[in-house]
Design a protein around this motif. Structure first.
Motif, mmCIF file in Angstrom:
data_model
loop_
_atom_site.group_PDB
_atom_site.id
_atom_site.type_symbol
_atom_site.label_atom_id
_atom_site.label_comp_id
_atom_site.label_asym_id
_atom_site.label_seq_id
_atom_site.Cartn_x
_atom_site.Cartn_y
_atom_site.Cartn_z
ATOM 1 N N THR A 94 0.812 -1.229 0.000
ATOM 2 C CA THR A 94 0.000 0.000 0.000
ATOM 3 C C THR A 94 0.840 1.271 0.000
ATOM 4 O OG1 THR A 94 -0.086 -0.025 2.424
ATOM 5 C CG2 THR A 94 -1.908 -1.099 1.267
ATOM 6 N N ARG A 95 2.153 1.169 -0.105
ATOM 7 C CA ARG A 95 2.970 2.367 0.108
ATOM 8 C C ARG A 95 2.810 3.405 -0.996
ATOM 9 N NH1 ARG A 95 8.881 0.368 1.676
ATOM 10 N NH2 ARG A 95 8.385 -1.228 0.142
ATOM 11 N N LYS A 96 2.597 2.967 -2.229
ATOM 12 C CA LYS A 96 2.373 3.913 -3.332
ATOM 13 C C LYS A 96 0.873 3.939 -3.606
ATOM 14 C CE LYS A 96 6.881 3.147 -5.556
ATOM 15 N NZ LYS A 96 7.427 2.148 -4.616
ATOM 16 N N ASP A 97 0.179 4.901 -3.019
ATOM 17 C CA ASP A 97 -1.281 4.909 -3.029
ATOM 18 C C ASP A 97 -1.775 6.297 -3.416
ATOM 19 O OD1 ASP A 97 -3.976 4.800 -2.557
ATOM 20 O OD2 ASP A 97 -3.821 4.204 -0.457
ATOM 21 N N PHE A 98 -2.273 6.444 -4.637
ATOM 22 C CA PHE A 98 -2.677 7.767 -5.109
ATOM 23 C C PHE A 98 -3.956 8.267 -4.443
ATOM 24 C CE2 PHE A 98 -5.470 5.201 -7.520
ATOM 25 C CZ PHE A 98 -6.432 5.993 -8.134
ATOM 26 N N LEU A 99 -4.595 7.429 -3.604
ATOM 27 C CA LEU A 99 -5.761 7.853 -2.828
ATOM 28 C C LEU A 99 -5.422 8.161 -1.371
ATOM 29 C CD1 LEU A 99 -8.491 5.343 -4.090
ATOM 30 C CD2 LEU A 99 -8.306 7.775 -4.624
ATOM 31 N N SER A 100 -4.155 8.084 -1.022
ATOM 32 C CA SER A 100 -3.763 8.243 0.376
ATOM 33 C C SER A 100 -3.916 9.686 0.863
ATOM 34 C CB SER A 100 -2.309 7.804 0.570
ATOM 35 O OG SER A 100 -1.892 8.072 1.897
ATOM 36 N N PRO A 101 -4.346 9.877 2.109
ATOM 37 C CA PRO A 101 -4.356 11.226 2.688
ATOM 38 C C PRO A 101 -2.969 11.697 3.102
ATOM 39 C CG PRO A 101 -5.104 9.631 4.316
ATOM 40 C CD PRO A 101 -4.931 8.882 3.029
ATOM 41 N N HIS A 102 -1.998 10.783 3.120
ATOM 42 C CA HIS A 102 -0.617 11.137 3.447
ATOM 43 C C HIS A 102 0.076 11.597 2.160
ATOM 44 C CE1 HIS A 102 -1.180 9.303 7.383
ATOM 45 N NE2 HIS A 102 -1.714 8.269 6.756
ATOM 46 N N GLU A 103 0.577 12.810 2.173
ATOM 47 C CA GLU A 103 1.030 13.442 0.943
ATOM 48 C C GLU A 103 2.164 12.677 0.272
ATOM 49 O OE1 GLU A 103 1.127 16.398 -2.135
ATOM 50 O OE2 GLU A 103 -0.354 15.456 -0.831
ATOM 51 N N TRP A 104 3.163 12.218 1.045
ATOM 52 C CA TRP A 104 4.275 11.496 0.426
ATOM 53 C C TRP A 104 3.788 10.215 -0.252
ATOM 54 C CZ3 TRP A 104 5.434 6.472 1.439
ATOM 55 C CH2 TRP A 104 4.892 5.911 2.617
ATOM 56 N N GLN A 105 2.809 9.579 0.383
ATOM 57 C CA GLN A 105 2.281 8.318 -0.126
ATOM 58 C C GLN A 105 1.435 8.561 -1.387
ATOM 59 O OE1 GLN A 105 -0.162 6.325 2.769
ATOM 60 N NE2 GLN A 105 0.477 4.301 2.065
ATOM 61 N N ARG A 106 0.634 9.609 -1.355
ATOM 62 C CA ARG A 106 -0.181 9.951 -2.520
ATOM 63 C C ARG A 106 0.701 10.316 -3.708
ATOM 64 N NH1 ARG A 106 -1.562 13.828 -5.427
ATOM 65 N NH2 ARG A 106 -0.293 15.311 -4.241
ATOM 66 N N ARG A 107 1.732 11.127 -3.476
ATOM 67 C CA ARG A 107 2.626 11.518 -4.561
ATOM 68 C C ARG A 107 3.373 10.317 -5.123
ATOM 69 N NH1 ARG A 107 6.277 16.011 -2.131
ATOM 70 N NH2 ARG A 107 7.335 15.729 -4.147
ATOM 71 N N SER A 108 3.711 9.373 -4.262
ATOM 72 C CA SER A 108 4.353 8.145 -4.739
ATOM 73 C C SER A 108 3.407 7.351 -5.633
ATOM 74 C CB SER A 108 4.799 7.280 -3.553
ATOM 75 O OG SER A 108 5.783 7.931 -2.788
ATOM 76 N N GLY A 109 2.118 7.363 -5.281
ATOM 77 C CA GLY A 109 1.127 6.703 -6.120
ATOM 78 C C GLY A 109 1.006 7.354 -7.488
ATOM 79 N N VAL A 110 1.101 8.679 -7.531
ATOM 80 C CA VAL A 110 1.061 9.389 -8.814
ATOM 81 C C VAL A 110 2.292 9.037 -9.649
ATOM 82 C CG1 VAL A 110 1.078 11.663 -9.917
ATOM 83 C CG2 VAL A 110 -0.353 11.260 -7.900
ATOM 84 N N GLU A 111 3.445 8.923 -9.004
ATOM 85 C CA GLU A 111 4.661 8.534 -9.724
ATOM 86 C C GLU A 111 4.527 7.126 -10.298
ATOM 87 O OE1 GLU A 111 8.095 9.076 -7.303
ATOM 88 O OE2 GLU A 111 7.625 11.164 -6.846
ATOM 89 N N LEU A 112 3.922 6.218 -9.545
ATOM 90 C CA LEU A 112 3.694 4.865 -10.043
ATOM 91 C C LEU A 112 2.764 4.888 -11.251
ATOM 92 C CD1 LEU A 112 3.962 1.762 -9.680
ATOM 93 C CD2 LEU A 112 1.971 1.890 -8.165
ATOM 94 N N LEU A 113 1.728 5.697 -11.178
ATOM 95 C CA LEU A 113 0.805 5.826 -12.302
ATOM 96 C C LEU A 113 1.518 6.412 -13.522
ATOM 97 C CD1 LEU A 113 -2.071 5.514 -13.312
ATOM 98 C CD2 LEU A 113 -2.637 7.698 -12.244
ATOM 99 N N ARG A 114 2.399 7.383 -13.294
ATOM 100 C CA ARG A 114 3.157 7.964 -14.400
ATOM 101 C C ARG A 114 4.057 6.904 -15.050
ATOM 102 N NH1 ARG A 114 5.384 11.857 -11.802
ATOM 103 N NH2 ARG A 114 3.782 13.400 -12.263
ATOM 104 N N ASN A 115 4.607 6.012 -14.249
ATOM 105 C CA ASN A 115 5.431 4.926 -14.771
ATOM 106 C C ASN A 115 4.641 4.030 -15.721
ATOM 107 O OD1 ASN A 115 6.557 1.815 -13.927
ATOM 108 N ND2 ASN A 115 8.108 3.340 -14.487
ATOM 109 N N ARG A 116 3.387 3.769 -15.375
ATOM 110 C CA ARG A 116 2.544 2.944 -16.256
ATOM 111 C C ARG A 116 2.096 3.718 -17.498
ATOM 112 N NH1 ARG A 116 4.638 0.017 -12.818
ATOM 113 N NH2 ARG A 116 3.549 -1.770 -11.876
#
Length: 307
Positions: A94-116
């Protein structure tokens, strides 16, 4: 005739990530398919390196196949991130989660989405499918709604320019984590905010049958947003992911509903071969004959509707 099936990864193969998938691609092409949906790593936060993206796109092209869709990752799929031999602890990914309320975690989720998105661009795929894990509590109060949609909209706002630049749409999949009405509510909110050049619907017919049996309200209400499909069958009790006509879904009604939308075929079969105890090559040959049958049904329905 264009036909499409999902490529899965089979970890029992020693090198599933290159030679295993290359072999599957060869068999898919030999069976008659023209397109694939890329599914490996869809349920993980695995990061694809530049060389890996280049290699992966090359083996698909070498097989003579096109990519109709890429299954993206939302970083919160229920598989183990850290595993040990039993007995032992594990952590859910769950660490890369673009729905997370934790900003670092949400931004990591966006980076993962950008990778795809980068992977889809290398494939020249028109879209990536995304799980947006809404639940039935989201619309229970204004506070719950804000808690869900604030990080969602922030993440989508951030990824939108990149998707538009790369000409990649996001296809929000119909899932099983909420009832049908709340998925309709989700799409209402998404499509009021974002244009069809950025986001649309991935219609998973097996999932929709389980949350709204015998009905297709998502296609009726959002026909102009249908950009991806996950086609499979079940018996109305479990998410079986069977080949069409092996379950109970009404394929005449489904193909007629899809035909009434602007959706650009082929349909994508999301039907893993492990549901069937036959060799991989035989499975793809059988799947292709079913895919041709459904493509013909869509074409016939469109001809009737335009007559």
């Amino acid at each position: 005739m264009d036909t499409c099936i999902t490529v899965w990864h089979w970890p029992h193969q020693e090198r599933w990530y290159d030679e295993g998938i290359r072999n599957s691609l060869t068999l898919i092409k030999e069976a008659g398919f023209t397109h694939i949906n890329w599914n490996p790593d869809s349920g993980s936060s695995y990061w694809l390196g530049d060389a890996e993206i280049e290699f992966t796109s090359r083996i698909v092209a070498d097989a003579g196949l096109k990519v109709h869709s890429v299954h993206g990752s939302n970083g919160r799929n229920p598989i183990t991130e850290i595993g040990h031999k039993n007995p032992g602890p594990f952590a859910m990914e769950t660490r890369k989660d673009f729905l997370s309320p934790h900003e670092w975690q949400r931004r990591s989720g966006v980076e993962l989405l950008r990778n795809r998105v980068d992977l889809a661009a290398a494939f020249q795929s028109p879209n990536i499918v995304l799980h947006i894990d809404i639940n039935d509590n989201v619309f229970g109060s204004e506070a719950a709604e804000r808690a869900f949609f604030d990080p969602l909209f922030q993440s989508l706002d951030e990824i939108r320019p990149y998707c538009v630049e790369k000409s990649i749409q996001i296809a929000a999949e119909t899932l099983l984590c909420a009832n049908a009405q709340n998925f309709l509510n989700l799409y209402d909110r998404l499509f009021a905010r974002y244009g069809k050049e950025f986001i649309g619907v991935c219609f998973d017919c097996g999932h929709w049958e389980l949350i709204e049996p015998g009905k297709l309200s998502v296609l009726e209400r959002f026909a102009d947003r249908l950009i991806a499909t996950h086609i499979h069958d079940n018996f109305g009790a479990m998410d079986n992911h069977l080949l069409p006509f092996d379950g109970r879904l009404d394929w005449h009604t489904i193909t007629s509903a899809i035909a009434a939308t602007p959706y650009q075929t082929p349909l994508n079969f999301e039907t893993p071969m492990d549901r069937y105890g036959i060799p991989e090559s035989a499975y793809y040959r059988r799947a292709h004959s079913v895919a041709v049958r459904l493509e013909e049904m869509v074409a016939e329905a469109r001809a009737r509707q335009s007559a």
